[in-house]
Scaffold this active site. Structure first.
Site: not given
Ligand code: PGA
Length: 248
Positions: A7-9, A95, A97, A165, A171, A210, A231-232
């Site tokens: 997930n590149w956001k 998500h 966010e 999640e 993150g 994470s 993600g990251g």
């Protein structure tokens, strides 16, 4: 089949995204993952171009959100059939966010699952408790309620993925311990079997928050963890591919 999702956001200009996708595609061609499906979800602006980079590899294309409606006067939105038209096979929905910054409710997310599946997209529904909810011992109740309310009653189980999640793990570099993840996944699986009977086993359950190449083995070895939402660590080709190889 396991599923690893990048997930590149909201990250990456065209050049960055294309370079990252090319690096991941090279790894996929060199070490084709036999038992793991690898999904890349770039920002909406890059989906078309990244799709062209992934063509001819085993990598699958997805999106990070879709509109509730299939088309019409909804300025700024991108619809499920538009994403399918670009070659997407999956869409991430709900998500944390989006729940936090866009006020998405479980009811909105359930409507998005319907429109996504109606247009051939598998839905990845995200759920997870806050730090306070975990502290209070409410995690299992919270995620069960989110899952119940975010999935419509008529749904195609093989086209549904649920990503657990915890909000506090996203993150942050912190993750629940193995027992805590296994407990949540077991609870979610029992709920899914209650809803869909044996077909509930076909819903894939991912962990996200994470995930790194360092903790991937411990997490992916837990029972009922069918993959990860990353993600990251999905923004670095080597880190991401190391997670894929652990899954595989
Ligand atoms: P993270 O994000 O891996 O950077 O924690 C996961 C996610 O939000 O899907």
């Amino acid at each position: 089949m396991r599923l690893i999702v990048g997930n590149w956001k909201m990250n990456g200009m065209r050049a960055d995204g294309i370079a990252l996708a090319r690096a991941i595609a090279r790894s996929a061609l060199r070490h084709p993952p036999a038992s793991t499906e690898v999904l890349i979800c770039p920002p909406a602006t890059l989906i078309g171009e990244i799709g062209a980079v992934l063509a001819g590899t085993s990598l699958v294309l997805g999106a990070q959100d879709c509109a509730v409606e299939p088309k019409g006067a909804f300025t700024g939105d991108v619809s499920a059939p538009m994403l399918a038209d670009l070659g997407c096979r999956y869409v991430i929905l709900g998500h944390s966010e989006r729940r936090q910054h866009h006020g998405e409710t479980n009811a909105t997310i359930a409507r998005k699952v319907v429109v996504a599946q109606a247009h051939g997209l598998a839905a990845i529904v995200c759920i997870g408790e806050s730090a306070l909810e975990r502290e209070r011992g409410e995690a299992l109740a919270v995620v069960t309620q989110q899952l119940a309310e975010s999935t419509p009653s008529i749904v195609d189980p093989p086209q549904l993925v649920v990503a657990y999640e915890p909000v506090w793990a996203i993150g942050s570099g912190r993750t629940p311990n193995g027992m805590e993840i296994a407990e949540v996944h077991d609870t979610l699986r029992r709920h899914l079997r209650g809803c869909f009977g044996d077909a509930g086993r076909q819903v894939r359950l991912l962990y996200g928050g994470s995930v790194t190449s360092k903790n991937a083995a411990e997490i992916l070895n837990l029972s009922d963890v069918d993959g990860a939402l990353v993600g990251g660590a999905s923004l670095k080709a080597d880190d991401f591919w190391a997670i894929v190889q652990v899954a595989n």
